[in-house]
Design an enzyme around this catalytic site. Structure first.
Site, PDB file in Angstrom:
ATOM      1  N   THR A  14      -7.420  -1.390 -19.603  1.00  0.00           N
ATOM      2  CA  THR A  14      -7.582  -1.007 -18.198  1.00  0.00           C
ATOM      3  C   THR A  14      -7.499  -2.203 -17.248  1.00  0.00           C
ATOM      4  O   THR A  14      -7.612  -3.359 -17.656  1.00  0.00           O
ATOM      5  CB  THR A  14      -8.934  -0.301 -17.991  1.00  0.00           C
ATOM      6  OG1 THR A  14      -9.997  -1.202 -18.301  1.00  0.00           O
ATOM      7  CG2 THR A  14      -9.050   0.941 -18.867  1.00  0.00           C
ATOM      8  N   ASP A  15      -7.333  -1.861 -15.977  1.00  0.00           N
ATOM      9  CA  ASP A  15      -7.346  -2.888 -14.933  1.00  0.00           C
ATOM     10  C   ASP A  15      -8.767  -2.998 -14.368  1.00  0.00           C
ATOM     11  O   ASP A  15      -9.703  -2.402 -14.907  1.00  0.00           O
ATOM     12  CB  ASP A  15      -6.310  -2.575 -13.850  1.00  0.00           C
ATOM     13  CG  ASP A  15      -6.570  -1.242 -13.137  1.00  0.00           C
ATOM     14  OD1 ASP A  15      -7.703  -0.692 -13.252  1.00  0.00           O
ATOM     15  OD2 ASP A  15      -5.659  -0.755 -12.467  1.00  0.00           O
ATOM     16  N   MET A  16      -8.921  -3.697 -13.290  1.00  0.00           N
ATOM     17  CA  MET A  16     -10.254  -3.913 -12.711  1.00  0.00           C
ATOM     18  C   MET A  16     -10.914  -2.619 -12.261  1.00  0.00           C
ATOM     19  O   MET A  16     -12.135  -2.535 -12.164  1.00  0.00           O
ATOM     20  CB  MET A  16     -10.161  -4.896 -11.537  1.00  0.00           C
ATOM     21  CG  MET A  16      -9.827  -6.303 -11.988  1.00  0.00           C
ATOM     22  SD  MET A  16      -9.619  -7.468 -10.625  1.00  0.00           S
ATOM     23  CE  MET A  16     -11.176  -7.356  -9.793  1.00  0.00           C
ATOM     24  N   GLY A  17     -10.119  -1.596 -12.009  1.00  0.00           N
ATOM     25  CA  GLY A  17     -10.655  -0.319 -11.556  1.00  0.00           C
ATOM     26  C   GLY A  17     -10.974   0.644 -12.691  1.00  0.00           C
ATOM     27  O   GLY A  17     -11.355   1.779 -12.447  1.00  0.00           O
ATOM     28  N   ILE A  19      -8.780   1.836 -14.764  1.00  0.00           N
ATOM     29  CA  ILE A  19      -7.609   2.704 -14.950  1.00  0.00           C
ATOM     30  C   ILE A  19      -6.625   1.989 -15.873  1.00  0.00           C
ATOM     31  O   ILE A  19      -6.449   0.770 -15.785  1.00  0.00           O
ATOM     32  CB  ILE A  19      -6.954   3.016 -13.587  1.00  0.00           C
ATOM     33  CG1 ILE A  19      -7.932   3.856 -12.744  1.00  0.00           C
ATOM     34  CG2 ILE A  19      -5.627   3.723 -13.762  1.00  0.00           C
ATOM     35  CD1 ILE A  19      -7.481   4.098 -11.330  1.00  0.00           C
TER      36      ILE A  19
END
Length: 129
Positions: A14-17, A19
Site C-alpha cells: 500500500t501507499d501512505m493512504g 491503498i
C-alpha cells in the site's frame, strides 16, 4: 478456462493512504499468470533450459476501477481471450468479493534467449485452446 489466484493485501503493498499502490496490481497479475502456467504442468525453467524460449509480456492495457486496501482478500481471475501460433492474449481481473477493482488485457509472446520472436510451443497451444 478460468484460473483463480488468491492475494492478501499486505502493508508493503500500500501507499501512505493504505491503498494498494498502482504498480502492485501488475505484481499480483504476474503471480497469477505464473501460478496458472504451473497449474497447466508447464515448467518454465525447463522451457528456458531445453527449448531456449521464455514468455514475455509484449503489451498490457490496464484499467483501475476501485481501490484495494490494506488487509483485503483479493482474487485474480485469469481467462484466455485468444491464442495463435505466436500470441496468447489473456484477461486478468482483480476482484474483492464481487467488486471488480482492476482489469488488464495482457499479450504474452515467446522469445529466444537472444530476444528473437518464437512460436508458442504446440503442447501449450493445445492445452489452452
Amino acid at each position: 478456462m478460468i484460473h483463480e489466484f488468491p492475494v492478501r493485501v499486505y502493508y508493503e503493498d500500500t501507499d501512505m493512504g493504505g491503498i494498494v499502490y498502482y504498480a502492485n496490481y501488475l505484481r499480483f497479475i504476474e503471480r497469477a499468470r505464473s501460478d496458472w502456467v504451473r497449474s497447466l504442468g508447464i515448467d518454465q525453467n525447463a522451457m528456458r533450459e531445453q527449448d531456449g524460449i521464455v514468455f514475455v509480456v509484449r503489451r498490457l492495457e490496464a484499467e483501475y476501477l476501485l481501490p484495494a486496501k490494506f488487509d483485503d482478500d483479493l482474487v485474480v481471475r485469469t481467462t484466455v481471450k485468444s491464442v495463435t501460433g505466436v500470441r496468447l492474449t489473456m484477461m486478468q481481473d482483480v476482484l474483492r468479493g464481487e467488486d471488480l477493482l482492476f482489469q488488464a488485457e495482457v499479450l504474452v509472446v515467446c522469445v529466444t534467449d537472444g530476444g528473437l520472436p518464437a512460436r508458442l510451443p504446440a503442447n501449450i497451444r493445445r492445452q489452452i485452446h
